[in-house]
Design a protein around this motif. Sequence first.
Motif, PDB file in Angstrom:
ATOM      1  N   LEU A 215       0.864  -0.996  -0.143  1.00 57.39           N
ATOM      2  CA  LEU A 215      -0.173  -0.075  -0.154  1.00 57.39           C
ATOM      3  C   LEU A 215       0.861   1.238  -0.110  1.00 57.39           C
ATOM      4  CD1 LEU A 215      -2.900  -1.019   2.530  1.00 57.39           C
ATOM      5  CD2 LEU A 215      -3.023  -0.892   0.232  1.00 57.39           C
ATOM      6  N   HIS A 216       1.968   1.212   0.513  1.00 54.40           N
ATOM      7  CA  HIS A 216       2.725   2.160   0.540  1.00 54.40           C
ATOM      8  C   HIS A 216       4.182   2.433   0.258  1.00 54.40           C
ATOM      9  CE1 HIS A 216      -0.652   4.056   3.264  1.00 54.40           C
ATOM     10  NE2 HIS A 216      -0.344   2.981   4.092  1.00 54.40           N
ATOM     11  N   GLY A 217       4.829   1.471   0.030  1.00 58.34           N
ATOM     12  CA  GLY A 217       6.112   1.037  -0.586  1.00 58.34           C
ATOM     13  C   GLY A 217       6.976   0.456   0.984  1.00 58.34           C
ATOM     14  N   LEU A 218       8.126  -0.300   0.274  1.00 53.32           N
ATOM     15  CA  LEU A 218       8.935  -0.908   0.837  1.00 53.32           C
ATOM     16  C   LEU A 218       9.437  -0.267   2.449  1.00 53.32           C
ATOM     17  CD1 LEU A 218      10.470  -3.757   0.965  1.00 53.32           C
ATOM     18  CD2 LEU A 218      12.317  -2.680   0.121  1.00 53.32           C
ATOM     19  N   GLY A 219       9.581   0.944   2.515  1.00 52.10           N
ATOM     20  CA  GLY A 219       9.936   1.414   3.630  1.00 52.10           C
ATOM     21  C   GLY A 219       8.798   1.413   4.838  1.00 52.10           C
ATOM     22  N   ALA A 220       7.493   1.304   4.358  1.00 51.56           N
ATOM     23  CA  ALA A 220       6.542   1.320   5.553  1.00 51.56           C
ATOM     24  C   ALA A 220       6.580   0.023   6.163  1.00 51.56           C
ATOM     25  CB  ALA A 220       5.198   1.457   4.742  1.00 51.56           C
ATOM     26  N   ALA A 221       6.822  -1.068   5.722  1.00 49.44           N
ATOM     27  CA  ALA A 221       7.116  -2.308   6.356  1.00 49.44           C
ATOM     28  C   ALA A 221       7.819  -2.091   7.690  1.00 49.44           C
ATOM     29  CB  ALA A 221       7.543  -3.137   5.714  1.00 49.44           C
ATOM     30  N   ASP A 222       9.013  -1.405   7.600  1.00 53.90           N
ATOM     31  CA  ASP A 222       9.750  -1.246   8.852  1.00 53.90           C
ATOM     32  C   ASP A 222       9.093  -0.479   9.884  1.00 53.90           C
ATOM     33  OD1 ASP A 222      11.737  -2.897   7.745  1.00 53.90           O
ATOM     34  OD2 ASP A 222      12.708  -1.452   6.876  1.00 53.90           O
ATOM     35  N   LEU A 223       8.281   0.446   9.472  1.00 54.73           N
ATOM     36  CA  LEU A 223       7.460   1.433  10.416  1.00 54.73           C
ATOM     37  C   LEU A 223       6.490   0.276  11.318  1.00 54.73           C
ATOM     38  CD1 LEU A 223       6.856   4.344   8.435  1.00 54.73           C
ATOM     39  CD2 LEU A 223       8.390   4.378  10.283  1.00 54.73           C
TER      40      LEU A 223
END
Length: 288
Positions: A215-223
Motif C-alpha cells: 500500500l505504501h512502499g517498502l519502507g512502510a514495512a519497517d515502520l
Amino acid sequence: MSGPGEQVAEWVGAEVGAFVPLGSRDGGPWRVAVGGTEVVVKVGRRREPFVVEVAALERAAAFGVAAPRVLAADLGGGLAGHFGVVTSVVRGSSRIPVDVRAGRLRELGAAAARLHRVVVEPTAELPLRERAIEDVDFAADWRERGPAELLEEAEQVLEGFDRDGGPRVFLHGDLWQGNTMWVGDSCTGMVDWDGAGTGPSGVDVGSMRCDAAILHGLGAADLVLDGWEREAGSRAPDVARWDVVAALGTPADLGDWLPVIHGQGRGDLDARTATARRDEFLRAALGR
C-alpha cells in the motif's frame, strides 16, 4: 444497497430487537440500527468462519482485546441453511490513507503486539495457523501465474523452516489495514476475525508488513515492525522468513485484490504497482 432478507431480519429482531437497515454492500455484512445503537450483521453458507469468528471474539472480550463484541450468533444453520452473527460496531473508519503516516503504521504494529500478549493453545475453534488466510490455496496460484524464479527461491528459503516455533499467541489471521478501525492515527480495534487462531506472532507481523509495503512502499514495512517491537519490548523473530511466508500468501497477480483495496479508499493503486511492490518486498526478504 439491500438489507437482510426476511428470515435474517426476523432472527436479528428476535435476538437484539427491532432494527432499521443503514445499508451496506449487497449480501452483507449489514450495519443496522437497533434502538439507536448500530450493530453489524453477517450471514453466510459456510459454518467454519462463523465458528472461528465467534470463538475469537469471545476470547478477545475475555482478554480486553479491542474488537467487536458478539451480541447474537446462529451456528446451527437455522437461517435457511445459513449461519449468522451479530456484533457491536467498532468506532472509527477502516479507510486507508494514501500518504505514509509513520505514527499510524507504528500504531498498527503496536496494536498487533498487544494482541500477541495473549497466549493461546490450539482448539477446534481456534486452530494452529502457519500463515494468513489459510483457506485459500495461494501456492497453486503462484505455480500457475507467479514469477517462477521468485517462487523457486522462496520455497528454498522456507525449506525446513519451523513455522510452529516459538510461543503460540492469539492471531488475527488476516491482519491488514482494511481489517482495522481508526480514529485519526489511533487504532480502535480489529474486525473480521474469521481467520483467527493461534500460532507464531510472525504470521500476523509478516502479513502487516507485506500489506504496508503493497500500500505504501517498502519502507512502510519497517515502520510497522518498529511499532510492534517497541510495544512488545523485544525483537520480532525470523522477520525475513515470515515476510516470505506473507508474500507467498497473496495472489500472484494482486489485481485479484484490487476491488477490496479500492473499496478501502486506495483507488490510486493499480494492479501493476501493487504487484511490483509485493515482489520488491519478497526480493528484499530473500536478500536478508
